[in-house]
Structures are given as C-alpha cells and as structure tokens.
Design a protein around this motif. Sequence first.
Motif, PDB file in Angstrom:
ATOM      1  N   SER A   6       0.829  -1.205   0.000  1.00 26.07           N
ATOM      2  CA  SER A   6       0.000   0.000   0.000  1.00 26.07           C
ATOM      3  C   SER A   6       0.868   1.261   0.000  1.00 26.07           C
ATOM      4  O   SER A   6       0.595   2.210  -0.736  1.00 26.07           O
ATOM      5  CB  SER A   6      -0.931  -0.028   1.216  1.00 26.07           C
ATOM      6  N   GLU A   7       1.900   1.267   0.825  1.00 30.15           N
ATOM      7  CA  GLU A   7       2.816   2.416   0.888  1.00 30.15           C
ATOM      8  C   GLU A   7       3.462   2.662  -0.470  1.00 30.15           C
ATOM      9  O   GLU A   7       3.528   3.807  -0.946  1.00 30.15           O
ATOM     10  CB  GLU A   7       3.893   2.129   1.944  1.00 30.15           C
ATOM     11  N   LEU A   8       3.932   1.604  -1.105  1.00 27.41           N
ATOM     12  CA  LEU A   8       4.606   1.750  -2.397  1.00 27.41           C
ATOM     13  C   LEU A   8       3.637   2.199  -3.489  1.00 27.41           C
ATOM     14  O   LEU A   8       3.977   3.049  -4.312  1.00 27.41           O
ATOM     15  CB  LEU A   8       5.289   0.439  -2.786  1.00 27.41           C
ATOM     16  N   LEU A   9       2.428   1.650  -3.486  1.00 31.62           N
ATOM     17  CA  LEU A   9       1.445   2.076  -4.492  1.00 31.62           C
ATOM     18  C   LEU A   9       1.044   3.531  -4.293  1.00 31.62           C
ATOM     19  O   LEU A   9       0.821   4.252  -5.269  1.00 31.62           O
ATOM     20  CB  LEU A   9       0.227   1.160  -4.474  1.00 31.62           C
ATOM     21  N   ASP A  10       0.971   3.981  -3.036  1.00 31.30           N
ATOM     22  CA  ASP A  10       0.692   5.407  -2.790  1.00 31.30           C
ATOM     23  C   ASP A  10       1.754   6.286  -3.450  1.00 31.30           C
ATOM     24  O   ASP A  10       1.436   7.316  -4.048  1.00 31.30           O
ATOM     25  CB  ASP A  10       0.636   5.698  -1.289  1.00 31.30           C
ATOM     26  N   VAL A  11       3.013   5.872  -3.352  1.00 30.36           N
ATOM     27  CA  VAL A  11       4.096   6.635  -3.980  1.00 30.36           C
ATOM     28  C   VAL A  11       3.971   6.568  -5.505  1.00 30.36           C
ATOM     29  O   VAL A  11       4.061   7.593  -6.184  1.00 30.36           O
ATOM     30  CB  VAL A  11       5.484   6.132  -3.517  1.00 30.36           C
ATOM     31  N   VAL A  12       3.747   5.384  -6.032  1.00 28.44           N
ATOM     32  CA  VAL A  12       3.612   5.225  -7.478  1.00 28.44           C
ATOM     33  C   VAL A  12       2.514   6.138  -8.012  1.00 28.44           C
ATOM     34  O   VAL A  12       2.719   6.891  -8.970  1.00 28.44           O
ATOM     35  CB  VAL A  12       3.331   3.752  -7.854  1.00 28.44           C
ATOM     36  N   GLU A 144       9.415  -9.383  -3.544  1.00 35.27           N
ATOM     37  CA  GLU A 144       8.004  -9.794  -3.568  1.00 35.27           C
ATOM     38  C   GLU A 144       7.067  -8.596  -3.710  1.00 35.27           C
ATOM     39  O   GLU A 144       5.941  -8.735  -4.179  1.00 35.27           O
ATOM     40  CB  GLU A 144       7.630 -10.636  -2.338  1.00 35.27           C
ATOM     41  N   LEU A 145       7.520  -7.400  -3.361  1.00 27.29           N
ATOM     42  CA  LEU A 145       6.735  -6.183  -3.571  1.00 27.29           C
ATOM     43  C   LEU A 145       7.150  -5.477  -4.857  1.00 27.29           C
ATOM     44  O   LEU A 145       6.307  -5.034  -5.636  1.00 27.29           O
ATOM     45  CB  LEU A 145       6.892  -5.226  -2.385  1.00 27.29           C
ATOM     46  N   GLY A 146       8.430  -5.348  -5.076  1.00 27.58           N
ATOM     47  CA  GLY A 146       8.932  -4.615  -6.234  1.00 27.58           C
ATOM     48  C   GLY A 146       8.532  -5.221  -7.566  1.00 27.58           C
ATOM     49  O   GLY A 146       8.332  -4.512  -8.550  1.00 27.58           O
ATOM     50  N   ASN A 147       8.407  -6.542  -7.608  1.00 28.80           N
ATOM     51  CA  ASN A 147       8.046  -7.214  -8.857  1.00 28.80           C
ATOM     52  C   ASN A 147       6.542  -7.245  -9.113  1.00 28.80           C
ATOM     53  O   ASN A 147       6.108  -7.748 -10.147  1.00 28.80           O
ATOM     54  CB  ASN A 147       8.598  -8.643  -8.869  1.00 28.80           C
ATOM     55  N   GLU A 148       5.750  -6.705  -8.188  1.00 26.41           N
ATOM     56  CA  GLU A 148       4.297  -6.679  -8.388  1.00 26.41           C
ATOM     57  C   GLU A 148       3.925  -5.734  -9.524  1.00 26.41           C
ATOM     58  O   GLU A 148       4.461  -4.634  -9.627  1.00 26.41           O
ATOM     59  CB  GLU A 148       3.592  -6.207  -7.118  1.00 26.41           C
ATOM     60  N   LEU A 149       2.982  -6.167 -10.332  1.00 25.61           N
ATOM     61  CA  LEU A 149       2.483  -5.325 -11.419  1.00 25.61           C
ATOM     62  C   LEU A 149       1.601  -4.219 -10.851  1.00 25.61           C
ATOM     63  O   LEU A 149       0.878  -4.427  -9.883  1.00 25.61           O
ATOM     64  CB  LEU A 149       1.677  -6.155 -12.410  1.00 25.61           C
ATOM     65  N   GLU A 162       1.645  -3.483 -17.409  1.00 24.17           N
ATOM     66  CA  GLU A 162       2.897  -4.239 -17.506  1.00 24.17           C
ATOM     67  C   GLU A 162       4.005  -3.654 -16.637  1.00 24.17           C
ATOM     68  O   GLU A 162       5.046  -4.272 -16.461  1.00 24.17           O
ATOM     69  CB  GLU A 162       3.362  -4.317 -18.955  1.00 24.17           C
ATOM     70  N   ALA A 163       3.798  -2.466 -16.103  1.00 26.83           N
ATOM     71  CA  ALA A 163       4.813  -1.834 -15.252  1.00 26.83           C
ATOM     72  C   ALA A 163       4.793  -2.475 -13.868  1.00 26.83           C
ATOM     73  O   ALA A 163       3.744  -2.818 -13.342  1.00 26.83           O
ATOM     74  CB  ALA A 163       4.544  -0.338 -15.130  1.00 26.83           C
ATOM     75  N   THR A 164       5.973  -2.630 -13.296  1.00 27.37           N
ATOM     76  CA  THR A 164       6.079  -3.132 -11.928  1.00 27.37           C
ATOM     77  C   THR A 164       6.370  -1.959 -10.989  1.00 27.37           C
ATOM     78  O   THR A 164       6.740  -0.865 -11.446  1.00 27.37           O
ATOM     79  CB  THR A 164       7.216  -4.163 -11.789  1.00 27.37           C
ATOM     80  N   ILE A 165       6.238  -2.202  -9.714  1.00 28.40           N
ATOM     81  CA  ILE A 165       6.597  -1.181  -8.721  1.00 28.40           C
ATOM     82  C   ILE A 165       8.062  -0.787  -8.903  1.00 28.40           C
ATOM     83  O   ILE A 165       8.401   0.395  -8.874  1.00 28.40           O
ATOM     84  CB  ILE A 165       6.294  -1.676  -7.295  1.00 28.40           C
ATOM     85  N   TYR A 166       8.942  -1.778  -9.117  1.00 26.40           N
ATOM     86  CA  TYR A 166      10.351  -1.472  -9.349  1.00 26.40           C
ATOM     87  C   TYR A 166      10.513  -0.511 -10.535  1.00 26.40           C
ATOM     88  O   TYR A 166      11.262   0.458 -10.458  1.00 26.40           O
ATOM     89  CB  TYR A 166      11.146  -2.736  -9.671  1.00 26.40           C
ATOM     90  N   MET A 167       9.839  -0.783 -11.630  1.00 28.58           N
ATOM     91  CA  MET A 167       9.984   0.062 -12.810  1.00 28.58           C
ATOM     92  C   MET A 167       9.483   1.476 -12.541  1.00 28.58           C
ATOM     93  O   MET A 167      10.099   2.447 -12.983  1.00 28.58           O
ATOM     94  CB  MET A 167       9.246  -0.554 -13.994  1.00 28.58           C
ATOM     95  N   CYS A 168       8.385   1.599 -11.825  1.00 33.52           N
ATOM     96  CA  CYS A 168       7.835   2.925 -11.540  1.00 33.52           C
ATOM     97  C   CYS A 168       8.763   3.736 -10.636  1.00 33.52           C
ATOM     98  O   CYS A 168       8.940   4.939 -10.840  1.00 33.52           O
ATOM     99  CB  CYS A 168       6.455   2.804 -10.898  1.00 33.52           C
ATOM    100  N   LEU A 169       9.351   3.101  -9.643  1.00 34.39           N
ATOM    101  CA  LEU A 169      10.190   3.830  -8.694  1.00 34.39           C
ATOM    102  C   LEU A 169      11.651   3.940  -9.129  1.00 34.39           C
ATOM    103  O   LEU A 169      12.376   4.809  -8.639  1.00 34.39           O
ATOM    104  CB  LEU A 169      10.098   3.199  -7.306  1.00 34.39           C
ATOM    105  N   PHE A 170      12.089   3.058 -10.055  1.00 36.24           N
ATOM    106  CA  PHE A 170      13.490   3.066 -10.479  1.00 36.24           C
ATOM    107  C   PHE A 170      13.672   3.257 -11.976  1.00 36.24           C
ATOM    108  O   PHE A 170      14.792   3.293 -12.444  1.00 36.24           O
ATOM    109  CB  PHE A 170      14.187   1.764 -10.070  1.00 36.24           C
TER     110      PHE A 170
END
Length: 180
Positions: A6-12, A144-149, A162-170
């Motif tokens: 949830s925290e990461l998606l809020d940032v994304v 397990e979080l960063g690779n989530e779509l 197709e974007a992952t959390i990793y791709m959005c933040l990095f």
Amino acid sequence: MMITRSELLDVVYRFYPRGVRCIDRIYVPPNEPVYKDTEEHRRLVEAASHGRAEYPTWKAMTRRLGDRYRLQNESLSLLAGWADPAYSARIWLADETALSFHVSLLGPYYGLHLPGMPEEEPVAREVAREIESTYPGYRPIPPELGNELVPDVAMSVVMMGEATIYMCLFSEVWTWVDPV
C-alpha cells in the motif's frame, strides 16, 4: 519499519496517473488525457529536477564504488533533463553480467537487481552499505513487492498493466539486468 504494498502504491500513484497512456498528444483523440499534462507528471519532473540538484551526492557515492569496481553510471539522462525517477548504476561482475542498483528520487527507497551469480553477494552487501550511509533512512524494496504489477499505470516503454513497482520507482532501467 516494514515496507508495505500500500505504501509503495501510494508513492507510485503520486507520480504516475491511473489509466492514462504515456504517449504523445498527437496520437490521442482530442480531450483525452495525456500523461505529460497531468499533475503526476509535474511531480515527477520536480523530483527529477531535485535529483539533478542533488547529483553531486550520487556522483561522490558512485565514484567511491567505482574506485573498487567496474562501475557504469546509468543516470546521465537525468543530467540531460529527462524526468527519470531514480539514480541508476551497474557494477560489472563479469564481461556480460552486471549487478544494478537504483536510488529512488520519489521516496526513501533503493533497489539492488542481482543477476544470480555466486560472487554478487559481497558486492551487493557493500553497495547496500554505501547507499544506506549516503542516503540515511532509505530502505530496500523487497522483490516480492517490487516485482508486483501496477495494473493501471503505463510508462514510455511498457503498456498499461505491464509496469512493476520497481519500474515505476526506479525507471525502465530496472529491466536492463537479467538473471543468468
């Protein structure tokens, strides 16, 4: 403190609008939203601008690591004015195999993209220590979080969903290292 999905998606979602394609206006029907017109894109541009202002800190850290390893800085596009969401670099472990690392400009996060080689572990630990001492309070995003779509976000080189959390933040640079 543990990082949550949830925290990461809020940032994304603060920097990438939901349901808006990342293409140029000329390819979209009139009155349809375009990513570059959104408040989220304006925030990403501001974060990249702040990253350019703080670039000497990144440069000093990569120089220290570059004194010990074959390092390639992947953040030069940020200096060219691009709206990249992170600093990125890679350390070559073998001729065609690299460990990449990223420090987000969007939140207090970093990532290590490991290629799956036995000799990567001591290098990864040293890179993590260097990042954490240079950027106090920054935490690694677990795979397990960063690779989530992220189902409702598009980026310049990936379609909606197709974007992952990793791709959005990095950035898409995250995809440049493939495990062996």
